[in-house]
Enzyme design. Structure first.
Site, mmCIF file in Angstrom:
data_model
loop_
_atom_site.group_PDB
_atom_site.id
_atom_site.type_symbol
_atom_site.label_atom_id
_atom_site.label_comp_id
_atom_site.label_asym_id
_atom_site.label_seq_id
_atom_site.Cartn_x
_atom_site.Cartn_y
_atom_site.Cartn_z
ATOM 1 N N CYS A 20 -16.357 13.710 22.965
ATOM 2 C CA CYS A 20 -17.537 13.740 22.077
ATOM 3 C C CYS A 20 -18.014 12.321 21.771
ATOM 4 C CB CYS A 20 -17.201 14.425 20.758
ATOM 5 S SG CYS A 20 -16.580 16.080 20.912
ATOM 6 N N HIS A 33 -25.375 -2.751 -0.621
ATOM 7 C CA HIS A 33 -26.548 -2.684 -1.494
ATOM 8 C C HIS A 33 -27.172 -4.061 -1.695
ATOM 9 C CE1 HIS A 33 -25.905 1.496 -2.680
ATOM 10 N NE2 HIS A 33 -24.614 1.226 -2.818
ATOM 11 N N GLU A 93 0.866 -1.191 0.000
ATOM 12 C CA GLU A 93 0.000 0.000 0.000
ATOM 13 C C GLU A 93 0.898 1.235 0.000
ATOM 14 O OE1 GLU A 93 -3.302 1.008 -0.186
ATOM 15 O OE2 GLU A 93 -2.274 2.936 -0.001
#
Ligand SMILES: Cc1cc2nc3c(=O)[nH]c(=O)nc-3n(C[C@H](O)[C@H](O)[C@H](O)COP(=O)(O)OP(=O)(O)OC[C@H]3O[C@@H](n4cnc5c(N)ncnc54)[C@H](O)[C@@H]3O)c2cc1C
Length: 469
Positions: free
Chosen positions: A399, A50, A32
């Site tokens: 958060c 999907h 990579e």
């Protein structure tokens, strides 16, 4: 280094192929160019698995999406990554019913299970935020959402547990064909491999050309996505699609794994494969399209945005071929490439099976456990974790409620950049965008990796957060 197989590209497709091949008695590596896996197209997409019923049944990408959807269920269970079976609705205004019937017919031909036409009263009861003006919708219960990078890391960790070696920061620069092997020259050294799988996403055409092959050229198509504040109500429970257009599935409403709603993506050709900018016009277009479906949505509910670039080709299908002996090109893996990835891996293994090289390993590790997610747990489970390791009691990212232990575990599993930590843990992704936790995470990285602060980067060399004066 000499190996049996070499994969170029550490996105969802490369790691899915690697995970599948790691079940065979072969020595393999994955190269990579970026500092970590999943820093390409696989980091910036809609995260939808999907059903596959919206693309023509004659296309390879459609068949692989339908199969990929089936395969994800088992993979998610075995490899412990979130897979939320939201289902999807393709919604139709008056006059669009015929188009919907055609999509249903296509889906049935493809063997997509559970398709059902639903009417306006059903929509009112089950998706009350959608406009009253819709006439009907096609329900596809097998659609789901995942977190794309968590999935990449899960597949990669499992492949590594089965022997795959991963080399990040290794950009492939040149490829030479020898009598029995391919020579792959990278920025960090040379590899030799009998089999090469080109899963380089937006650069797959360039890699093929380096190796002396002509494949369809990549036509980059940008998609901008906009994320609503968690405090804004979930707009819908299911993924919502309008009736699709020729080149795009339209602007969607996507309930994400992490509890936000995402709107998008746009679809615009761009000459620049690295154009990840979002625009005011993109935002306005997306909001105007969504307001047709959910009139209450407001632009000021958007807290953040991102863009991804689809590696499309003119033929508008996947191009998967062994163009020269031992060299397989995977080109044009645009949407639904995330969905199709496990099926692409199966397809590649089928292409290789004729070579009589694939002998299953005697022992294969088929499971992997995720980093415990403190924020996703209930009170009792949280207490048990803190008891087991007090570092689960030290919140680093307020958060998103991410603890010191999770950050350390991400580093132990290979995170080497701030984005790598972010993608593995969700730290820095909340409302403050890292204002509170960045320095704390840098301190943990410096300590764990024995690095000076100046060496800590956002996403690899050149993106250092602190510059020496
Ligand atoms: C906006 C948007 C929304 C989408 N939504 C969905 C969706 O909801 N569902 C779905 O199924 N699909 C979706 N897709 C498509 C999906 O994201 C892609 O099909 C998929 O991520 C492609 O994965 P990949 O592994 O082929 O590419 P990548 O993730 O890009 O991986 C290729 C890797 O190769 C590396 N590389 C390139 N050149 C070299 C080199 N010379 N040397 C070494 N490494 C190299 C890159 O750095 C990169 O990491 C969407 C895409 C976009 C842009």
């Amino acid at each position: 280094m000499k190996v049996d197989f070499l994969i170029i590209g550490g996105g969802i497709v490369g790691v899915a192929v690697a995970q599948k091949l790691s079940g065979y008695a072969l020595d393999g590596v994955l190269l990579e160019k970026e500092a970590e896996l999943s820093f390409g197209v696989s980091k910036s997409n809609s995260g939808i698995i999907h059903t596959g019923f919206q693309s023509p049944s004659r296309q390879l990408k459609t068949r692989l999406a339908v199969r990929g959807n089936e395969l994800y269920r088992e993979l998610a269970g075995n490899l412990d990554f979130p897979f939320i079976p939201t289902g999807e609705l393709v919604v139709a205004f008056p006059g669009e019913r015929k188009a919907l019937e055609a999509i249903r017919e296509n889906g049935e031909k493809l063997g997509v299970p559970g398709l059902q036409m639903v009417d306006n009263p059903w929509l009112k009861e089950n998706e009350p935020n959608l406009t009253d003006e819709l006439e009907c919708a096609l329900l596809g219960p097998t659609a789901a959402v995942i977190n794309p990078y968590e999935t990449v890391y899960a597949l990669a960790e499992n492949a590594q547990a089965n022997g795959l070696r991963v080399f990040c920061n290794h950009e492939v620069l040149a490829i030479e064909q020898g009598p029995d092997t391919w020579k792959i020259i990278t920025t960090e050294g040379t590899f030799e491999s009998r089999l090469v799988i080109n899963a380089a996403g937006l650069y797959a055409d360039k890699i093929a050309r380096m190796a002396g092959m002509e494949v369809p050229a990549i036509v980059p198509r940008k998609g901008e996505e906009f994320i609503l504040d968690k405090h804004a109500d979930r707009l819908t429970k299911r993924v919502i699609f309008p009736v699709p257009q020729k080149y795009t599935k339209g602007i969607l409403i996507i309930p994400t794994v992490d509890g936000n709603t995402m709107l998008g993506p746009t679809a615009e050709e761009t000459p620049d494969r690295e154009d990840l900018t979002t625009t005011k016009s993109g935002k306005q277009f997306v909001i105007s399209q969504i307001q047709r479906l959910v009139p209450s949505v407001r632009e000021d509910q958007i807290i953040t945005s991102f863009a991804g670039v689809r590696p499309t080709i003119k033929e508008d299908d996947f191009y998967i071929q062994e163009d020269l002996e031992g060299f397989i090109n995977l080109v044009g893996i645009q949407s639904p490439g995330l969905t199709a990835a496990p099926a692409i891996a199966e397809y590649v293994v089928n292409l290789l099976s004729v070579k009589n090289l694939l002998r299953p390993k005697k022992t294969v590790i088929s499971t992997r456990t995720a980093i415990p997610r403190f924020r996703r747990l209930g009170g009792e489970e949280r207490n048990a974790l803190i008891k087991e390791d007090p570092e689960f009691g030290e919140v680093v990212c307020r958060c998103e409620l991410i603890t010191r232990k999770e950050i350390k575990e991400a580093i132990r599993r290979g995170a080497r950049t701030m984005d790598g930590i972010k993608f593995r843990t969700r730290s820095q992704m909340g409302r403050c965008h890292g204002a509170f936790c960045t320095m704390k995470i840098m301190a943990i990285m410096a300590e764990e990796l024995g690095l000076p602060y100046e060496a800590i980067t956002k996403r690899g060399k050149g993106s250092e957060l602190i510059k020496p004066v």
